[in-house]
Design an enzyme around this catalytic site. Structure first.
Site, PDB file in Angstrom:
ATOM      1  N   HIS A 105       0.856  -1.193   0.000  1.00  0.00           N
ATOM      2  CA  HIS A 105       0.000   0.000   0.000  1.00  0.00           C
ATOM      3  C   HIS A 105       0.892   1.243   0.000  1.00  0.00           C
ATOM      4  CE1 HIS A 105      -2.849   3.048   1.246  1.00  0.00           C
ATOM      5  NE2 HIS A 105      -3.803   2.225   0.869  1.00  0.00           N
ATOM      6  N   GLU A 175      -4.059   1.885  -7.427  1.00  0.00           N
ATOM      7  CA  GLU A 175      -4.416   3.040  -6.609  1.00  0.00           C
ATOM      8  C   GLU A 175      -3.486   4.214  -6.946  1.00  0.00           C
ATOM      9  OE1 GLU A 175      -6.545   1.848  -2.733  1.00  0.00           O
ATOM     10  OE2 GLU A 175      -4.408   1.733  -2.355  1.00  0.00           O
TER      11      GLU A 175
HETATM   12  P1  PGA Z   1      -9.575   6.136   0.330  1.00  0.00           P
HETATM   13  O1  PGA Z   1      -8.341   5.138   0.594  1.00  0.00           O
HETATM   14  O2  PGA Z   1     -10.718   5.287  -0.164  1.00  0.00           O
HETATM   15  O3  PGA Z   1      -9.856   6.736   1.670  1.00  0.00           O
HETATM   16  O4  PGA Z   1      -9.127   7.137  -0.686  1.00  0.00           O
HETATM   17  C1  PGA Z   1      -8.076   4.118  -0.311  1.00  0.00           C
HETATM   18  C2  PGA Z   1      -6.860   3.343   0.132  1.00  0.00           C
HETATM   19  O5  PGA Z   1      -5.958   3.926   0.727  1.00  0.00           O
HETATM   20  O6  PGA Z   1      -6.771   2.128  -0.116  1.00  0.00           O
END
Ligand code: PGA
Length: 261
Positions: A105, A175
């Site tokens: 992440h 992401e």
């Molecule tokens: P968020 O976070 O939905 O609050 O933008 C997503 C993540 O960090 O996986």
């Protein structure tokens, strides 16, 4: 040329992963939240729900006798046992019943985790028969398109130790870092392009069939209002949800919206 059309319809389930991060701050609240998610999950037809609470809540989350909610972890260490103070190993998680683990992440990468660390974690998880949810994403979506190289390198390096026979157990969470914790998600049309790009990189690494069977999720400011649109127009296999996953009513609506597609 790979034909990705119809690919999402072939996949049976959409996968929604809730990343609770460091929330909520009491076990009682965590239990309440999970109870409300379970109630909704039992009526879902085509959506798999995975909740990744903080480590300390995992045993409680797994204790429900009958639950449609799968329990995952937000991270893991890259050794199974030994002198590594403070770490949690894949085998420990497996012994508890954890089936999915988020790795790489961007918030962990920011704390110093490298592609090499991610690659070691991914390899061990696959060997231990746990599904790694490998997070990748560019810091900046620059006009010159350099982010495509960044993303390709990140995927290649993070999956460098994956043997082809294990590739089908991978899950990729795309992401873009600038969309995490932001006001708005990425435009679903661009999410679709990015997911095709990721499939192409996977295909080059592991082959066409493996690329087709690897779910690609999107994460970054997903909420109950935009989730359906991201799944349908973005044509991704699921979502990695941060903030909205600890908002009981919002997450319930999100699950229903996704399931209705
Ligand atoms: P968020 O976070 O939905 O609050 O933008 C997503 C993540 O960090 O996986």
């Amino acid at each position: 040329m790979i034909n990705y059309k119809c690919y999402t319809v072939l996949m049976k389930h959409k996968i929604i992963i809730g990343n609770w991060k460091v929330n909520p701050i009491t076990l009682a609240e965590a239990r309440r939240l999970l109870r409300s998610i379970r109630r909704t999950a039992q009526d879902l037809k085509s959506t798999k729900v995975v909740i990744c609470p903080p480590f300390v809540y995992i045993p409680s989350a797994l204790s429900a006798r009958k639950s449609e909610v799968i329990v995952g972890s937000q991270d893991v260490y890259f050794e199974n046992q030994g002198s590594f103070t403070g770490e949690i190993s894949p085998l420990m998680l497996k012994d508890l019943g954890v089936e999915y683990v988020i790795v790489g992440h961007s918030e962990r990468r920011k704390m110093g985790e490298t592609d090499e660390d991610v690659a070691k974690k991914v390899r061990l998880l696959l060997e231990d028969n746990i599904k790694p949810v490998v997070c990748v994403g560019e810091a900046e979506h620059d006009q010159a398109g350099l982010y495509l190289d960044t993303l390709k390198n990140q995927i290649k390096n993070s999956l460098a130790k994956v043997q082809k026979k294990y590739a089908r157990n991978l899950i990729i969470a795309y992401e873009p870092i600038w969309a995490i914790g932001a006001k708005e998600s990425m435009d679903p049309k661009i999410i679709h392009e990015m997911s095709l790009f990721i499939k192409k990189v996977l295909s080059d690494m592991f082959g066409h069939d493996e690329a087709l069977s690897t779910p690609v999720l999107y994460g970054g400011s997903v909420n109950f209002r935009n989730a359906g649109d991201i799944i349908s127009r973005g044509e991704v296999d699921g979502l990695l949800v941060g903030r909205e996953s600890v908002n009981g009513p919002g997450f319930t609506e999100l699950l229903k919206a996704v399931d209705s597609i």
